[in-house]
Design a protein around this motif. Structure first.
Motif, PDB file in Angstrom:
ATOM      1  N   PRO A 243       0.838  -1.207   0.000  1.00  0.00           N
ATOM      2  CA  PRO A 243       0.000   0.000   0.000  1.00  0.00           C
ATOM      3  C   PRO A 243       0.866   1.247   0.000  1.00  0.00           C
ATOM      4  O   PRO A 243       1.973   1.252   0.537  1.00  0.00           O
ATOM      5  N   GLU A 244       0.372   2.306  -0.583  1.00  0.00           N
ATOM      6  CA  GLU A 244       1.108   3.557  -0.609  1.00  0.00           C
ATOM      7  C   GLU A 244       1.300   4.086   0.813  1.00  0.00           C
ATOM      8  O   GLU A 244       0.363   4.127   1.603  1.00  0.00           O
ATOM      9  N   GLY A 245       2.541   4.461   1.118  1.00  0.00           N
ATOM     10  CA  GLY A 245       2.845   5.012   2.436  1.00  0.00           C
ATOM     11  C   GLY A 245       2.726   4.020   3.569  1.00  0.00           C
ATOM     12  O   GLY A 245       2.475   4.402   4.712  1.00  0.00           O
ATOM     13  N   PHE A 246       2.944   2.722   3.277  1.00  0.00           N
ATOM     14  CA  PHE A 246       2.672   1.712   4.299  1.00  0.00           C
ATOM     15  C   PHE A 246       3.647   1.749   5.475  1.00  0.00           C
ATOM     16  O   PHE A 246       3.391   1.137   6.513  1.00  0.00           O
ATOM     17  N   GLN A 247       4.755   2.477   5.350  1.00  0.00           N
ATOM     18  CA  GLN A 247       5.680   2.593   6.475  1.00  0.00           C
ATOM     19  C   GLN A 247       5.700   4.007   7.064  1.00  0.00           C
ATOM     20  O   GLN A 247       6.594   4.352   7.822  1.00  0.00           O
ATOM     21  N   SER A 248       4.693   4.784   6.758  1.00  0.00           N
ATOM     22  CA  SER A 248       4.596   6.121   7.349  1.00  0.00           C
ATOM     23  C   SER A 248       3.992   6.023   8.744  1.00  0.00           C
ATOM     24  O   SER A 248       3.283   5.058   9.071  1.00  0.00           O
ATOM     25  N   ALA A 249       4.259   7.025   9.560  1.00  0.00           N
ATOM     26  CA  ALA A 249       3.713   7.042  10.920  1.00  0.00           C
ATOM     27  C   ALA A 249       2.192   6.963  10.891  1.00  0.00           C
ATOM     28  O   ALA A 249       1.572   6.287  11.726  1.00  0.00           O
ATOM     29  N   GLU A 250       1.582   7.631   9.913  1.00  0.00           N
ATOM     30  CA  GLU A 250       0.117   7.656   9.828  1.00  0.00           C
ATOM     31  C   GLU A 250      -0.434   6.267   9.519  1.00  0.00           C
ATOM     32  O   GLU A 250      -1.446   5.847  10.099  1.00  0.00           O
ATOM     33  N   PHE A 251       0.226   5.530   8.641  1.00  0.00           N
ATOM     34  CA  PHE A 251      -0.197   4.161   8.317  1.00  0.00           C
ATOM     35  C   PHE A 251      -0.021   3.248   9.529  1.00  0.00           C
ATOM     36  O   PHE A 251      -0.897   2.440   9.851  1.00  0.00           O
ATOM     37  N   VAL A 252       1.124   3.387  10.192  1.00  0.00           N
ATOM     38  CA  VAL A 252       1.399   2.569  11.380  1.00  0.00           C
ATOM     39  C   VAL A 252       0.383   2.857  12.483  1.00  0.00           C
ATOM     40  O   VAL A 252      -0.080   1.946  13.177  1.00  0.00           O
ATOM     41  N   LEU A 253       0.005   4.131  12.637  1.00  0.00           N
ATOM     42  CA  LEU A 253      -1.015   4.498  13.623  1.00  0.00           C
ATOM     43  C   LEU A 253      -2.357   3.848  13.285  1.00  0.00           C
ATOM     44  O   LEU A 253      -3.022   3.274  14.169  1.00  0.00           O
ATOM     45  N   ASP A 254      -2.756   3.901  12.026  1.00  0.00           N
ATOM     46  CA  ASP A 254      -4.035   3.333  11.600  1.00  0.00           C
ATOM     47  C   ASP A 254      -4.100   1.830  11.832  1.00  0.00           C
ATOM     48  O   ASP A 254      -5.197   1.266  11.987  1.00  0.00           O
ATOM     49  N   HIS A 255      -2.936   1.175  11.867  1.00  0.00           N
ATOM     50  CA  HIS A 255      -2.911  -0.277  12.040  1.00  0.00           C
ATOM     51  C   HIS A 255      -2.504  -0.701  13.450  1.00  0.00           C
ATOM     52  O   HIS A 255      -2.147  -1.855  13.684  1.00  0.00           O
ATOM     53  N   GLY A 256      -2.562   0.241  14.390  1.00  0.00           N
ATOM     54  CA  GLY A 256      -2.487  -0.114  15.802  1.00  0.00           C
ATOM     55  C   GLY A 256      -1.115  -0.227  16.431  1.00  0.00           C
ATOM     56  O   GLY A 256      -1.010  -0.687  17.567  1.00  0.00           O
ATOM     57  N   PHE A 257      -0.066   0.220  15.728  1.00  0.00           N
ATOM     58  CA  PHE A 257       1.271   0.084  16.310  1.00  0.00           C
ATOM     59  C   PHE A 257       1.734   1.351  17.021  1.00  0.00           C
ATOM     60  O   PHE A 257       2.787   1.355  17.656  1.00  0.00           O
ATOM     61  N   LEU A 258       0.990   2.431  16.879  1.00  0.00           N
ATOM     62  CA  LEU A 258       1.282   3.677  17.594  1.00  0.00           C
ATOM     63  C   LEU A 258       0.058   4.092  18.396  1.00  0.00           C
ATOM     64  O   LEU A 258      -1.078   3.762  18.031  1.00  0.00           O
ATOM     65  N   ASP A 259       0.308   4.843  19.471  1.00  0.00           N
ATOM     66  CA  ASP A 259      -0.797   5.359  20.276  1.00  0.00           C
ATOM     67  C   ASP A 259      -1.261   6.722  19.788  1.00  0.00           C
ATOM     68  O   ASP A 259      -2.450   7.006  19.787  1.00  0.00           O
ATOM     69  N   PHE A 260      -0.325   7.573  19.391  1.00  0.00           N
ATOM     70  CA  PHE A 260      -0.719   8.833  18.774  1.00  0.00           C
ATOM     71  C   PHE A 260       0.476   9.471  18.077  1.00  0.00           C
ATOM     72  O   PHE A 260       1.632   9.092  18.310  1.00  0.00           O
ATOM     73  N   ILE A 261       0.172  10.422  17.216  1.00  0.00           N
ATOM     74  CA  ILE A 261       1.177  11.220  16.507  1.00  0.00           C
ATOM     75  C   ILE A 261       1.049  12.654  17.010  1.00  0.00           C
ATOM     76  O   ILE A 261      -0.062  13.159  17.164  1.00  0.00           O
ATOM     77  N   THR A 262       2.182  13.283  17.275  1.00  0.00           N
ATOM     78  CA  THR A 262       2.135  14.644  17.788  1.00  0.00           C
ATOM     79  C   THR A 262       3.064  15.572  17.021  1.00  0.00           C
ATOM     80  O   THR A 262       4.171  15.174  16.624  1.00  0.00           O
ATOM     81  N   HIS A 263       2.600  16.773  16.791  1.00  0.00           N
ATOM     82  CA  HIS A 263       3.446  17.832  16.230  1.00  0.00           C
ATOM     83  C   HIS A 263       4.562  18.119  17.222  1.00  0.00           C
ATOM     84  O   HIS A 263       4.363  18.058  18.443  1.00  0.00           O
ATOM     85  N   ARG A 264       5.731  18.438  16.729  1.00  0.00           N
ATOM     86  CA  ARG A 264       6.887  18.643  17.595  1.00  0.00           C
ATOM     87  C   ARG A 264       6.678  19.781  18.600  1.00  0.00           C
ATOM     88  O   ARG A 264       7.193  19.731  19.724  1.00  0.00           O
ATOM     89  N   LYS A 265       5.914  20.796  18.225  1.00  0.00           N
ATOM     90  CA  LYS A 265       5.685  21.908  19.149  1.00  0.00           C
ATOM     91  C   LYS A 265       4.858  21.483  20.362  1.00  0.00           C
ATOM     92  O   LYS A 265       4.895  22.135  21.404  1.00  0.00           O
ATOM     93  N   ASP A 266       4.100  20.390  20.229  1.00  0.00           N
ATOM     94  CA  ASP A 266       3.265  19.891  21.327  1.00  0.00           C
ATOM     95  C   ASP A 266       3.911  18.737  22.069  1.00  0.00           C
ATOM     96  O   ASP A 266       3.330  18.206  23.016  1.00  0.00           O
ATOM     97  N   LEU A 267       5.099  18.332  21.638  1.00  0.00           N
ATOM     98  CA  LEU A 267       5.729  17.124  22.166  1.00  0.00           C
ATOM     99  C   LEU A 267       5.939  17.187  23.674  1.00  0.00           C
ATOM    100  O   LEU A 267       5.559  16.267  24.413  1.00  0.00           O
TER     101      LEU A 267
END
Length: 288
Positions: A243-267
């Motif tokens: 799939p396109e972008g299958f190793q992006s953080a967003e793809f990994v998040l959608d498939h349950g391997f991440l809890d959330f993605i955060t902008h660096r300013k909010d880190l």
């Protein structure tokens, strides 16, 4: 024609005397957006127009996370050796010297302890600029010692991954770090000491196969590359189109391997909000 016009007007500045704009004043993101270097730094090294998160190292992450950029560095003089006498196009010892001279770092990870929004925090941060953030014996040892420090002092542990994987120049010694670091993190879990894994671009290879995916909470920055093997290897192994972008953080998040993605300013805020929650602390109004 412009050259002839310049000559007629008497403008004949020799080439060697022409002054170009000094390097480093501007940054061009992969999408073609141009941003002033000072503006980029003030925006947490994120391109304001397209949100592209520029790769940064331990110096910048420590500055972002620690209050007033105050911290105590741990085990800062550990350096890699060459037990295998490895040599390809150049000696491993020469690669180490070149990397140390180029980056000003001892190896591909720095560890430190300090205050983050008032909370005690141990941070281990990998540097991709040092031989691709590769994980050798010193990287594994420093992460293990940082985990020991967290355990002894009962301080939460944050590990920022940015790595191309195991360091081939150390062969099996590098692979042994996967088990060593994983065992240390298991001790933190047994002691109920929070461990946060932050995956940044790129988080690949043995790093992903060990500590990067073992956090009590696994988080990432937008657009980070997260995976084990490269796309070509995965495709050749599975025999399927990917799939396109299958190793992006967003793809990994959608498939349950991440809890959330955060902008660096909010880190910094997000990490400390999590620590307050899991440590059953009041959600205080904190200042950076």
């Amino acid at each position: 024609m412009s050259w002839f016009k310049r000559t007629k007007k008497g403008i004949q500045t020799p080439t060697e005397e022409k002054k170009d704009v000094p390097r480093g004043l501007w940054y061009k993101s992969p999408t073609g957006k141009i941003v002033d270097a000072d503006e980029l730094e003030n925006n947490f090294y994120v391109s304001p127009e397209d949100g592209y998160h520029v790769r940064i190292g331990s110096k910048e992450y420590f500055q972002i996370l620690f209050d007033d950029n105050k911290f105590k560095e741990l085990d800062k003089n550990l350096e890699s050796k060459d037990p295998l006498k490895f040599e390809d196009k150049k000696k491993y010892t020469d690669r180490l010297k070149d990397a140390q001279k180029k980056t000003g770092l001892k190896d591909a990870v720095r560890t430190a302890v300090g205050k983050s929004m008032g909370n005690d925090l141990v941070v281990a941060c990998m540097d991709f600029s040092f031989i691709g953030g590769s994980m050798g014996s010193v990287v594994g040892e420093k992460i293990a010692r940082a985990a020991d420090y967290s355990l002894k002092n009962k301080i939460p542990f944050l590990l920022i991954s940015k790595s191309g994987g195991a360091r081939m120049m150390e062969a099996a010694l590098s692979l042994m770090q996967l088990a060593k670091t994983s065992a240390k993190l298991a001790r933190l879990a047994d002691a109920k000491i929070p461990y946060i894994s932050l995956c940044t671009d790129p988080t690949t290879g043995g790093t992903t196969a060990s500590f990067a995916m073992l956090g009590d909470i696994n988080i990432s920055e937008p657009g980070a590359l997260i995976g084990f093997a490269g796309p070509r290897v995965v495709k050749d192994t599975t025999g399927k189109d990917l799939p396109e972008g299958f190793q992006s953080a967003e793809f990994v998040l959608d498939h349950g391997f991440l809890d959330f993605i955060t902008h660096r300013k909010d880190l910094k805020q997000k990490i400390n909000l999590y620590l307050d929650l899991v440590q059953n602390q009041p959600l205080r109004e904190k200042t950076a």
